[in-house]
Design an enzyme around this catalytic site. Structure first.
Site, PDB file in Angstrom:
ATOM      1  N   ASP A  19       0.894  -1.129   0.195  1.00 37.31           N
ATOM      2  CA  ASP A  19       0.218   0.083   0.092  1.00 37.31           C
ATOM      3  C   ASP A  19       0.924   1.212   0.080  1.00 37.31           C
ATOM      4  O   ASP A  19       1.742   1.345   0.984  1.00 37.31           O
ATOM      5  CB  ASP A  19      -0.883   0.032   1.240  1.00 37.31           C
ATOM      6  CG  ASP A  19      -2.076  -0.979   1.249  1.00 37.31           C
ATOM      7  OD1 ASP A  19      -2.240  -1.388   0.127  1.00 37.31           O
ATOM      8  OD2 ASP A  19      -2.748  -1.322   2.143  1.00 37.31           O
ATOM      9  N   SER A  33      -8.749  10.785 -13.551  1.00 35.09           N
ATOM     10  CA  SER A  33     -10.203  10.518 -13.544  1.00 35.09           C
ATOM     11  C   SER A  33     -10.641   9.978 -12.634  1.00 35.09           C
ATOM     12  O   SER A  33     -11.419   8.811 -12.858  1.00 35.09           O
ATOM     13  CB  SER A  33     -10.389  10.165 -15.064  1.00 35.09           C
ATOM     14  OG  SER A  33      -9.849  10.794 -15.955  1.00 35.09           O
ATOM     15  N   ASP A 131     -12.722  12.556   4.104  1.00 39.18           N
ATOM     16  CA  ASP A 131     -13.029  11.158   4.560  1.00 39.18           C
ATOM     17  C   ASP A 131     -13.356  10.129   3.540  1.00 39.18           C
ATOM     18  O   ASP A 131     -13.795   9.177   3.790  1.00 39.18           O
ATOM     19  CB  ASP A 131     -13.796  10.783   5.796  1.00 39.18           C
ATOM     20  CG  ASP A 131     -15.183  11.534   5.539  1.00 39.18           C
ATOM     21  OD1 ASP A 131     -15.418  11.698   4.601  1.00 39.18           O
ATOM     22  OD2 ASP A 131     -15.889  11.529   6.595  1.00 39.18           O
ATOM     23  N   ASN A 132     -12.822  10.431   2.368  1.00 42.42           N
ATOM     24  CA  ASN A 132     -12.996   9.577   1.059  1.00 42.42           C
ATOM     25  C   ASN A 132     -11.663   8.921   0.810  1.00 42.42           C
ATOM     26  O   ASN A 132     -10.578   9.457   1.161  1.00 42.42           O
ATOM     27  CB  ASN A 132     -13.399  10.354  -0.118  1.00 42.42           C
ATOM     28  CG  ASN A 132     -14.884  10.603   0.102  1.00 42.42           C
ATOM     29  OD1 ASN A 132     -15.671   9.927   0.528  1.00 42.42           O
ATOM     30  ND2 ASN A 132     -15.260  11.971  -0.336  1.00 42.42           N
ATOM     31  N   ASP A 300     -11.940  -4.163   5.494  1.00 53.44           N
ATOM     32  CA  ASP A 300     -10.937  -5.356   5.854  1.00 53.44           C
ATOM     33  C   ASP A 300     -10.783  -5.286   7.157  1.00 53.44           C
ATOM     34  O   ASP A 300     -10.893  -6.620   7.829  1.00 53.44           O
ATOM     35  CB  ASP A 300      -9.482  -5.057   5.189  1.00 53.44           C
ATOM     36  CG  ASP A 300      -9.500  -4.633   3.702  1.00 53.44           C
ATOM     37  OD1 ASP A 300     -10.441  -5.117   2.970  1.00 53.44           O
ATOM     38  OD2 ASP A 300      -8.452  -4.076   3.275  1.00 53.44           O
TER      39      ASP A 300
END
Length: 345
Positions: A19, A33, A131-132, A300
């Protein structure tokens, strides 16, 4: 917390990814995009994204990939003994692969990677705004998992047989359906628990044939409201009501009739819906929006918390309680990271 879980009693298989996490700006999302809240597979237009992200923003690296995250969280919740969770997946023979191995070891999971040198270790960019979070995964090596080269090897299959709970995220349906089916059939034939996650709308839409080949073996099905709605649409359920969707998914054909399927659908800050013979709802733990750092990994973590109790044969309400606790901890931190010890009773 006293544990009745033994080493290798929980088995996960999926896409191990490194990550790369950063708070980005709207311009960055627009350049590539990206929707603010989405998960997609990297295409050619995204290839430069990873490099640009590292150059432009402050990034953090973590061992990731949906299934590996959940196994990691389950291990963290249980604490002792180590290596409760086994994890299989494919990585490259490179620096990122070395970092991944080191990170997995540090979280006390028993990771056995199939290592190959045709493709580099997979990465996942988590582009955070507010918070996205928008996830862009470049599977690379993760895509190269081979049943005959790894899962079928005697010493590896022995680890599969040791487990009593199995978890595979829907993302792995794009990689090795035959590996999933082999594990799912083993679980079903031995009356063990096989758990799966819808994972993303694109899985429900573009990999629905693979998904529906595995569904008859699924004892516990996880998903969030967006995935559930996409699944319902593809399956022609003719409803967008989450409780109705749970009910219809629960009633889909099942091979092992000794166990009823459980469907667990989360809805962000709204209550979690669980359907077995009846439907139950569980409110999530309250959190002040300003304490939310990053919702990446919340799903998760939810699964990891759930599995940590499931592997100890706890009832569903206790599994959900642990799931809500784990998710609540994770969203207060960047990425799928956690404090040293859980504070869960």
């Amino acid at each position: 917390m006293s544990s009745s879980a033994s080493p290798n009693s929980l088995f996960g298989m999926g896409n191990p990814l490194l990550d790369i996490i950063a708070v980005v700006d709207k311009d960055f999302l627009d350049t590539y995009s990206l929707k603010p809240n989405d998960q997609i597979l990297a295409e050619d237009q995204h290839k430069a994204l990873f490099e640009e992200m590292v150059k432009k923003f402050k990034v953090e690296y973590h061992a990731g990939g949906a299934t590996q995250n959940s196994i990691k969280i389950a291990q963290w919740m249980i604490q002792e003994p180590h290596n409760i969770g086994t994890f299989f997946g494919c990585i490259g023979k490179d620096k990122f692969g070395d970092i991944l191995k080191e990170k997995a070891k540090a979280t006390h999971i028993d990771a056995h990677y199939y290592e190959q040198d045709e493709e580099p270790t997979g990465t996942c960019a988590a582009c955070i705004t507010g918070d996205n979070r928008s996830l862009v995964a470049n599977l690379a090596a993760a895509n190269c998992y081979k049943k005959d080269k790894h899962l079928d090897l005697e010493e590896n299959w022995k680890l599969v047989e040791k487990a009593k709970v199995y978890y595979i995220a829907g993302f792995f349906l794009t990689v090795s359906l035959e590996s999933i089916l082999k594990v799912a059939k083993h679980a079903s034939e031995n009356n063990k628990l096989f758990c799966m996650n819808l994972s993303a709308p694109f899985i429900c839409q573009f990999f629905k044939d693979n998904l529906m080949q595995v569904m008859p073996y699924v004892d516990v099905l996880f998903g969030n409201e967006t995935e559930a709605t996409a699944f319902a649409k593809e399956q022609n359920f003719k409803t967008e009501d989450i409780k109705e969707i749970a009910k219809k998914a629960q009633a889909l054909p099942k091979v092992n009739t000794k166990r009823q399927r459980i469907v667990v659908l989360t809805q962000g800050k709204d209550e979690t819906v669980c359907q077995s013979d009846t439907v139950e709802t569980f409110p999530v733990l309250k959190i002040d929006p300003k304490d939310i750092v990053d919702t990446n990994g919340a799903g998760d973590a939810f699964v990891g918390g759930f599995l940590s109790e499931l592997v100890m044969d706890k009832p569903m309400d206790q599994c959900v309680k642990a799931a809500h606790y784990a998710a609540n901890v994770i969203i207060r931190r960047a990425g799928c990271t956690f404090p040293e010890k859980p504070d869960f009773k």
